[in-house]
Design an enzyme around this catalytic site. Structure first.
Site, PDB file in Angstrom:
ATOM      1  N   GLU A  38       9.386 172.874  11.581  1.00 33.15           N
ATOM      2  CA  GLU A  38       8.646 171.876  12.351  1.00 33.15           C
ATOM      3  C   GLU A  38       9.301 170.488  12.287  1.00 33.15           C
ATOM      4  O   GLU A  38       9.591 169.978  11.199  1.00 33.15           O
ATOM      5  CB  GLU A  38       7.189 171.806  11.872  1.00 33.15           C
ATOM      6  N   THR A  82       6.097 171.882  20.480  1.00 36.22           N
ATOM      7  CA  THR A  82       6.271 173.182  19.813  1.00 36.22           C
ATOM      8  C   THR A  82       6.220 174.336  20.816  1.00 36.22           C
ATOM      9  O   THR A  82       7.027 175.254  20.760  1.00 36.22           O
ATOM     10  CB  THR A  82       5.176 173.408  18.745  1.00 36.22           C
ATOM     11  N   HIS A 199       5.020 167.640  10.047  1.00 37.17           N
ATOM     12  CA  HIS A 199       4.575 167.177  11.360  1.00 37.17           C
ATOM     13  C   HIS A 199       3.990 165.782  11.195  1.00 37.17           C
ATOM     14  O   HIS A 199       3.273 165.521  10.245  1.00 37.17           O
ATOM     15  CB  HIS A 199       3.518 168.145  11.910  1.00 37.17           C
ATOM     16  N   ASP A 258      12.349 172.415  15.960  1.00 41.96           N
ATOM     17  CA  ASP A 258      11.810 172.520  17.327  1.00 41.96           C
ATOM     18  C   ASP A 258      11.985 171.253  18.161  1.00 41.96           C
ATOM     19  O   ASP A 258      12.175 171.324  19.368  1.00 41.96           O
ATOM     20  CB  ASP A 258      10.345 172.993  17.328  1.00 41.96           C
ATOM     21  N   HIS A 259      11.914 170.090  17.513  1.00 41.09           N
ATOM     22  CA  HIS A 259      12.064 168.824  18.257  1.00 41.09           C
ATOM     23  C   HIS A 259      12.124 167.678  17.266  1.00 41.09           C
ATOM     24  O   HIS A 259      11.984 167.897  16.058  1.00 41.09           O
ATOM     25  CB  HIS A 259      10.902 168.613  19.241  1.00 41.09           C
TER      26      HIS A 259
HETATM   27  C1  GP9 Z   1       0.521 173.327  16.221  1.00 39.31           C
HETATM   28  C2  GP9 Z   1       1.861 173.036  15.719  1.00 39.31           C
HETATM   29  C3  GP9 Z   1       2.339 171.646  16.123  1.00 39.31           C
HETATM   30  O1  GP9 Z   1       0.104 174.646  16.050  1.00 39.31           O
HETATM   31  O2  GP9 Z   1       2.711 174.051  16.087  1.00 39.31           O
HETATM   32  O3  GP9 Z   1       2.575 171.493  17.466  1.00 39.31           O
HETATM   33  P1  GP9 Z   1       3.342 170.201  18.063  1.00 39.31           P
HETATM   34  O4  GP9 Z   1       2.413 169.025  17.953  1.00 39.31           O
HETATM   35  O5  GP9 Z   1       4.584 169.997  17.273  1.00 39.31           O
HETATM   36  O6  GP9 Z   1       3.614 170.550  19.479  1.00 39.31           O
HETATM   37 MN    MN Z   2       6.383 170.970  16.850  1.00 43.30          MN
END
Ligand code: GP9
Ligand code: MN
Length: 429
Positions: A38, A82, A199, A258-259
């Site tokens: 993440e 995500t 996150h 992912d980002h």
């Molecule tokens: C939520 C998690 C975060 O289930 O995968 O999502 P994001 O805010 O990074 O799109």
């Molecule tokens: Mn994410």
């Protein structure tokens, strides 16, 4: 109608890359782990805070001789964050310019996604793991459309109490719990593990903090390395489990960020991280790099400098497993192929190619980072050519998603996924 597919198929045929021969099928029959890191950005690799590595375990994987690591791999997500990453990685289709395609179209569209392809072509058992409610980003529905056999979300962790932070079960607890289910999956399996702790706003309990914050002075940025460090430790523990359980030797492990975690709103903090006085649009473009690594015992590894991104992952994995990706509507190109285009499309139409970077209205030389203010005619034409590819690619991918065009496409040997065949209830599994 099905004639809408024609321009898509023509484009894919015209821009087809020959899959790499050296790596073709080398992972055939192995278990596949897709580990979602993440918000992890490439800059953390080998980065130190007060002399201490932020990601020592990932650094070890990154530099291992049996890991193919990429240092010019970019995230390509839009507002779906995500969910866009998941969609790209497992379908090689772009997210939409607005909203989340996984939410908007995940329930109703026809997909030809990685879980269905691997299950149908090579008998894989497929499972996704995520430590939060199943409805987040509409995963519970989209995963059925993608053909996931199992979806282990929060309710599958009944013994986890008070071990959540931010977006769900903390990574160490989450991965430890996932291991129990993984043990029971028939092999070969394809398992996706979605971590969440790193996150924004990077919350972490005191006991789990074991590295200092950054010192940019930007309070929303500085704790980023602490949750990144915790995520890294959770990966280290998971790799130990794979070693001990014996799974490591017959598995291919794919890791990706992912980002970004640190958005472009934090320019002075980014400058501080990069050791610069000021950031340019070129710096911000390069700041969109995320880790991407493929690890497997015996794999011929090294650091690969090709320019690519999330859209390219599925064709790469397919080739490693010995699956012919040209059978499918996939916009990416095998990252290991030698004749790749090396054009990375960002969702807003900006791009990075091996030669040019266009970001925020400026054009740069990708290799030197020099701004191209007075381009020659030939340079202008080359940039325009890249831009045309980017715009066309995004438009055509949007046509596929918005028009649900895969319902008209029937790849040889592929049976349409029937969502009714799937149920992710606790009591049913
Ligand atoms: C939520 C998690 C975060 O289930 O995968 O999502 P994001 O805010 O990074 O799109
Ligand atoms: Mn994410």
């Amino acid at each position: 109608s099905s004639s809408d597919l024609k321009p898509v198929l023509n484009f894919l045929k015209k821009n087809k890359t020959n899959a790499d021969i050296q790596y073709k099928g080398v992972a055939k029959g192995k278990n596949v782990f897709i580990i979602h890191l993440e918000s992890l950005q490439q800059f953390v690799i080998d980065y130190k805070v007060d002399g201490k590595e932020v990601t020592p375990n990932l650094n070890k994987i990154y530099h291992a001789s049996d890991t193919i690591s990429f240092d010019n791999f970019f995230n390509q997500v839009g507002q779906g964050k995500t969910s866009d990453a998941e969609l790209m990685l497992e379908n090689s289709l772009f997210g939409l310019s607005e909203g989340s395609a996984m939410t908007i179209d995940g329930t109703t569209n026809t997909f030809q996604a990685a879980p269905a392809i691997l299950s149908q072509q090579q008998g894989y058992t497929t499972a996704s793991f995520h430590g939060d409610v199943p409805s987040f980003w509409n995963r519970d529905n989209a995963y059925k459309s993608w053909g996931y056999d199992y979806f282990f979300s929060k309710s599958f962790y009944p013994n986890v109490k008070n071990d959540e932070e931010g977006y769900g079960i903390k990574d160490k607890i989450f991965l430890k719990g996932a291991a129990n289910y993984i043990q029971q999956l028939p092999q070969p399996f394809y398992a996706k593990l979605i971590t969440v702790t790193n996150h924004y706003p990077y919350p972490l309990d005191k006991e789990n903090i074991s590295i200092d914050q950054l010192k940019t002075g930007d309070n929303t940025v500085d704790p980023y390395v602490q949750t990144a460090h915790y995520l890294d430790q959770s990966i280290g523990e998971f790799m130990n489990y794979l070693d001990k359980s014996g799974l490591r030797k017959n598995s291919m492990i794919v890791l990706y960020g992912d980002h970004y975690g640190i958005s472009n709103n934090h320019k002075s903090a980014i400058a501080d991280i990069l050791g610069k006085k000021k950031v340019t649009n070129y710096d911000l473009a390069m700041f969109q790099k995320v880790p991407f690594m493929i690890q497997m015992p015996g794999l011929k590894g090294g650091i690969n400098h090709t320019y690519g991104g999330e859209i390219d992952v599925l064709p790469t994995i397919e080739n490693l497993l010995g699956i012919d990706s040209s059978n499918y509507v996939q916009f990416g190109q095998d990252l290991l192929a030698t004749n790749r285009k090396q054009i990375v499309s960002f969702r807003n139409g900006d791009f990075v190619s091996a030669k040019y970077t266009k970001y925020g209205g400026d054009v740069y030389d990708t290799k030197t980072g020099k701004k191209l203010t007075h381009m020659t005619k030939a340079q202008k034409a080359a940039v325009e050519k890249d831009q045309k590819y980017v715009t066309t690619e995004l438009n055509l991918s949007d046509k596929v998603v918005n028009g649900d065009l895969l319902r008209f496409y029937h790849p040889k040997g592929f049976t349409k996924v029937n969502k009714k065949d799937y149920s992710y209830n606790l009591n049913k599994s």
